[in-house]
Motif scaffolding. Structure first.
Motif, PDB file in Angstrom:
ATOM      1  N   ARG A  28      -3.871 -15.935  -2.851  1.00 33.86           N
ATOM      2  CA  ARG A  28      -2.935 -16.340  -2.462  1.00 33.86           C
ATOM      3  C   ARG A  28      -2.736 -17.918  -4.381  1.00 33.86           C
ATOM      4  N   GLY A  29      -1.278 -18.780  -4.355  1.00 33.34           N
ATOM      5  CA  GLY A  29      -1.335 -19.020  -6.044  1.00 33.34           C
ATOM      6  C   GLY A  29      -1.603 -18.399  -6.991  1.00 33.34           C
ATOM      7  N   GLU A  30      -1.278 -16.921  -6.754  1.00 31.50           N
ATOM      8  CA  GLU A  30      -1.098 -16.417  -7.955  1.00 31.50           C
ATOM      9  C   GLU A  30       0.041 -16.348  -7.983  1.00 31.50           C
ATOM     10  N   VAL A  31       0.331 -16.066 -10.054  1.00 36.91           N
ATOM     11  CA  VAL A  31       2.370 -15.372  -9.825  1.00 36.91           C
ATOM     12  C   VAL A  31       1.956 -14.417 -10.928  1.00 36.91           C
ATOM     13  N   VAL A  32       2.471 -13.209  -9.740  1.00 33.35           N
ATOM     14  CA  VAL A  32       3.194 -11.882 -10.045  1.00 33.35           C
ATOM     15  C   VAL A  32       3.924 -12.089 -11.451  1.00 33.35           C
ATOM     16  N   VAL A  33       3.801 -11.238 -12.964  1.00 37.32           N
ATOM     17  CA  VAL A  33       4.994 -10.586 -13.302  1.00 37.32           C
ATOM     18  C   VAL A  33       4.918  -9.302 -13.051  1.00 37.32           C
ATOM     19  N   ILE A  34       6.630  -8.938 -12.914  1.00 42.79           N
ATOM     20  CA  ILE A  34       6.267  -7.312 -13.317  1.00 42.79           C
ATOM     21  C   ILE A  34       7.479  -7.372 -13.792  1.00 42.79           C
ATOM     22  N   PHE A  35       7.604  -6.168 -14.815  1.00 40.51           N
ATOM     23  CA  PHE A  35       8.501  -6.206 -15.742  1.00 40.51           C
ATOM     24  C   PHE A  35       8.698  -4.186 -16.390  1.00 40.51           C
ATOM     25  N   GLY A  36       9.882  -4.464 -17.432  1.00 43.07           N
ATOM     26  CA  GLY A  36       9.870  -2.886 -17.363  1.00 43.07           C
ATOM     27  C   GLY A  36      11.252  -2.125 -17.380  1.00 43.07           C
ATOM     28  N   ARG A  37      11.902  -1.114 -17.632  1.00 45.97           N
ATOM     29  CA  ARG A  37      13.052  -1.365 -17.926  1.00 45.97           C
ATOM     30  C   ARG A  37      14.313  -1.273 -16.883  1.00 45.97           C
ATOM     31  N   SER A  38      15.410  -0.840 -16.753  1.00 45.92           N
ATOM     32  CA  SER A  38      15.797  -1.211 -16.098  1.00 45.92           C
ATOM     33  C   SER A  38      16.201   0.462 -14.882  1.00 45.92           C
ATOM     34  N   GLY A  39      16.168   0.344 -13.898  1.00 46.05           N
ATOM     35  CA  GLY A  39      15.792   1.237 -13.091  1.00 46.05           C
ATOM     36  C   GLY A  39      14.242   1.865 -12.787  1.00 46.05           C
ATOM     37  N   SER A  40      13.074   1.548 -13.448  1.00 41.10           N
ATOM     38  CA  SER A  40      12.506   1.549 -12.997  1.00 41.10           C
ATOM     39  C   SER A  40      11.482   0.963 -12.027  1.00 41.10           C
ATOM     40  N   ARG A  58       0.793  -1.488   0.212  1.00 37.31           N
ATOM     41  CA  ARG A  58       0.108  -0.326   0.318  1.00 37.31           C
ATOM     42  C   ARG A  58       1.002   1.307  -0.473  1.00 37.31           C
ATOM     43  N   ASP A  59       0.491   1.785  -0.582  1.00 40.05           N
ATOM     44  CA  ASP A  59       0.952   3.141  -1.551  1.00 40.05           C
ATOM     45  C   ASP A  59       2.684   2.911  -0.999  1.00 40.05           C
ATOM     46  N   LEU A  60       3.054   2.363  -1.547  1.00 42.71           N
ATOM     47  CA  LEU A  60       5.015   1.923  -1.097  1.00 42.71           C
ATOM     48  C   LEU A  60       5.520   3.298  -2.659  1.00 42.71           C
ATOM     49  N   HIS A  61       6.927   3.937  -1.127  1.00 43.23           N
ATOM     50  CA  HIS A  61       7.436   4.618  -2.176  1.00 43.23           C
ATOM     51  C   HIS A  61       8.872   4.749  -1.244  1.00 43.23           C
ATOM     52  N   LYS A  62      10.292   4.779  -1.947  1.00 45.28           N
ATOM     53  CA  LYS A  62      11.053   4.262  -1.825  1.00 45.28           C
ATOM     54  C   LYS A  62      11.854   5.145  -2.185  1.00 45.28           C
ATOM     55  N   HIS A 107       6.914   1.559 -14.603  1.00 47.85           N
ATOM     56  CA  HIS A 107       7.378   2.427 -15.153  1.00 47.85           C
ATOM     57  C   HIS A 107       7.820   3.867 -14.954  1.00 47.85           C
ATOM     58  N   GLU A 108       9.275   4.151 -14.057  1.00 46.10           N
ATOM     59  CA  GLU A 108       9.225   5.701 -14.066  1.00 46.10           C
ATOM     60  C   GLU A 108       8.672   5.017 -12.105  1.00 46.10           C
ATOM     61  N   GLY A 109       8.877   3.717 -11.569  1.00 43.85           N
ATOM     62  CA  GLY A 109       8.700   4.185 -10.198  1.00 43.85           C
ATOM     63  C   GLY A 109       7.061   3.744  -9.895  1.00 43.85           C
ATOM     64  N   LEU A 110       6.485   3.565 -10.809  1.00 40.61           N
ATOM     65  CA  LEU A 110       4.456   3.671 -10.930  1.00 40.61           C
ATOM     66  C   LEU A 110       4.256   2.499 -11.741  1.00 40.61           C
ATOM     67  N   ILE A 111       3.491   1.476 -11.378  1.00 41.16           N
ATOM     68  CA  ILE A 111       2.417   0.991 -12.339  1.00 41.16           C
ATOM     69  C   ILE A 111       1.894   0.989 -13.352  1.00 41.16           C
ATOM     70  N   LEU A 112       2.355   0.710 -14.224  1.00 40.41           N
ATOM     71  CA  LEU A 112       1.914   1.923 -15.703  1.00 40.41           C
ATOM     72  C   LEU A 112       0.370   1.425 -16.014  1.00 40.41           C
ATOM     73  N   GLU A 113       1.070  -0.030 -16.550  1.00 34.06           N
ATOM     74  CA  GLU A 113      -0.101  -0.759 -16.867  1.00 34.06           C
ATOM     75  C   GLU A 113      -0.346  -2.128 -15.894  1.00 34.06           C
ATOM     76  N   LYS A 146       7.085   6.077  -6.443  1.00 32.83           N
ATOM     77  CA  LYS A 146       6.758   6.730  -6.734  1.00 32.83           C
ATOM     78  C   LYS A 146       5.096   6.014  -5.844  1.00 32.83           C
ATOM     79  N   GLY A 147       5.017   6.028  -5.215  1.00 33.48           N
ATOM     80  CA  GLY A 147       3.652   4.852  -4.647  1.00 33.48           C
ATOM     81  C   GLY A 147       2.601   3.527  -5.466  1.00 33.48           C
ATOM     82  N   ILE A 148       3.295   2.382  -4.577  1.00 35.23           N
ATOM     83  CA  ILE A 148       2.618   1.252  -5.365  1.00 35.23           C
ATOM     84  C   ILE A 148       2.067   0.937  -5.024  1.00 35.23           C
TER      85      ILE A 148
END
Lengths: 253, 283
Positions: free
Chosen positions: A32-44, A11-15, A223-229, A24-26
């Protein structure tokens, strides 16, 4: 298995690292049992998210909730350190650089957590450790030291090591990025088997879009510290809404 | 021209080590000649060798106890220097600064002579202190010497231990943390077993140095019964007016002692670096 149960709630994760705000606010729920794949440019900020989930990094703002236990950032008092430690018992982590303990054999690596942290019975831990090594296809390498194993084999031992703690969620921080291309397949196959056979809850940071499409339940484009899509693979691949996502996917596919 | 060339060619056929051996033989022959000319009493030296060498037991006792103490202090000192706790960091900083900033011999006398005085003064001022308090600060010369050696070497070895701990990559710490290990578990199970490869060889060197520095304990006036080799040499040398002979015997004993342990040391080093290649290097 209760698929509606939320294992990881962000919730509202900033680092912030000094001047640089990486997250910037994730907000994110991992069921349970879900596979979440996180992708994006390096530094995102995708690796930083994973590292915040088990408090290898302290959040600047916001909370992480794992298995019903919510924690925020701030000064690490003794009490806080204890809380972080009990949270980590629910979270397994697989690193880009494997980080196996070089002075221990494959089996010793796998049973180190159960023996030292959980105080498990040595015979039981060994038996369970051998089962896990068999699961990742390395039963014959139990007594080898990491240096004698290929990168792909080391990473599979690292997966077994994390599984041995019986976590509620497994974090994979670019698990195949340090591997030669011909070795990524064996690691991805093991990860897929965790999802399909064990129904393991997983958060995976990766550029392997084939894996994302095939195994991922939920994809999040950073994308740039946020979930864009975000959405199902069908939504993200088939019906891409943002130009940034399209550009990225074209570059890696 | 032709002759020197022939010499050079002949010389090239003799291995380097052979030439070095010849140099050593020449030096030793020169020294023996000097001994004979200077009229040193070789018979006396042979006679007293047994008595002086008997002190090796105490020399080794001092060095081994001292290095054990030093290793414990160096480990604590290094953990303190790497700690984010201001008390641990401050205490270890003060410790290393003081014991590296003052001469070893001064530290020995401080512990041997100054502590009893502190005990007497405190006991006078505070009669409430338990009986025997001032006696507790009166140390035997050998014990005071071991304490000083341990404290002093521990301060220097703090740097060795710190470097050893820092040589273990940060990924190891993160992997241990991710498994839920406490600081203590992480150090004991993951970091120190890897750091010791870096720590052991220089610690061996410190041990060899300490065997030689154990001679300083003789200045505290150790009783004849527990005298180490240098003290024994002084005792018999003075008694028979054979100071030079006695000192030569002692020097020889120290030399043999360090030569033996240096051989051990280089074997140990070779073995450790083999292990390192096997477990940490590339494929």
């Amino acid at each position: 298995m209760d698929r509606s149960e939320v294992v990881v709630k962000v919730r509202d994760l900033h680092k912030r690292f000094g001047e640089l705000e990486v997250l910037k606010g994730i907000d994110m729920d991992v069921h349970r049992g879900e596979v979440v794949v996180i992708f994006g440019r390096s530094g995102s900020g995708k690796s930083t998210l994973l590292r915040c989930v088990n408090f290898l990094e302290d959040p600047t703002r916001g909370t992480i909730e794992v298995a019903g236990m919510a924690l925020g950032g701030g000064h690490r008092t003794r009490r806080k350190r204890e809380q972080i430690r009990s949270l980590r018992l629910h979270v397994g982590m697989v690193f880009q650089q494997f980080n196996l303990f070089p002075h221990m054999t494959a089996l010793e690596n796998v049973i180190e957590g159960p023996l030292t942290v959980k105080g498990s019975d040595p015979d039981q831990a060994r038996g369970r450790g051998m089962e896990l090594l068999a699961r990742v296809g390395l039963a014959t390498k139990a007594d080898e030291y990491p240096i004698r194993l290929s990168g792909g084999q080391q990473q599979r031992v690292a997966i077994a090591r994390a599984l041995a703690m019986e976590p509620d969620v497994m974090l994979f921080d670019e698990p195949t990025s340090a591997l030669d291309p011909e070795l990524t397949g064996e690691v991805l196959a093991v990860m897929k088997s965790l999802a399909t056979e064990l129904h393991m809850t997983m958060m995976v940071v990766t550029h392997e879009m084939g894996f994302a499409r095939e195994v991922g339940d939920h994809l999040a484009f950073f994308h740039e510290g946020l979930i864009l899509e975000q959405g199902t693979p069908e939504q993200v691949f088939g019906n891409t809404r943002f130009q940034e996502t399209k550009t990225f996917l074209e570059a890696v596919l | 021209m032709v002759r020197s060339e022939r010499m050079a060619l002949a010389s090239a056929r003799i291995p380097f080590n052979g030439k070095v051996a010849v140099v050593w033989i020449v030096i030793l022959a020169a020294i023996s000649f000097f001994f004979a000319v200077a009229g040193f009493d070789l018979g006396w030296m042979r006679e007293q060798l047994g008595y002086i060498a008997g002190g090796l037991r105490f020399t080794m006792q001092i060095a081994v106890s001292g290095i054990v103490l030093a290793v414990i202090l160096a480990l604590l000192g290094a953990l303190g220097r790497l700690s984010s706790n201001p008390i641990a960091y401050g205490v270890s900083g003060f410790y290393t600064s003081f014991f590296r900033g003052t001469p070893l011999i001064v530290q020995m006398f401080l512990i041997y002579l100054a502590l009893p005085q502190v005990g007497i003064n405190l006991a006078e001022r505070y009669p409430g202190l338990p009986e025997g308090f001032n006696d507790a600060l009166v140390l035997e010369a050998t014990v005071a010497g071991i304490l000083a050696l341990g404290l002093n070497y521990g301060a220097y070895m703090t740097e060795i231990f710190r470097a050893g701990i820092m040589s273990v990559g940060h990924g190891q710490t993160e992997a241990a943390e991710a498994l839920g290990m406490t600081y203590r578990q992480r150090m004991r199970r993951v970091i120190l077993p890897q750091a010791y490869r870096v720590i052991v060889p220089p610690t061996g060197n410190e041990f060899i140095a300490m065997m030689k520095d154990s001679a300083l304990v003789s200045f505290l006036g150790v009783t004849a019964a527990s005298a180490e080799i240098f003290r024994r040499a002084q005792l018999v040398g003075k008694a028979d007016f054979k100071n030079l002979e006695a000192l030569l015997v002692t020097a020889g004993l120290y030399w043999v002692l360090t030569a033996v342990f240096t051989t051990f040391q280089s074997r140990l080093e070779a073995r450790l670096s083999r292990g390192f290649v096997r477990t940490v290097g590339g494929h």
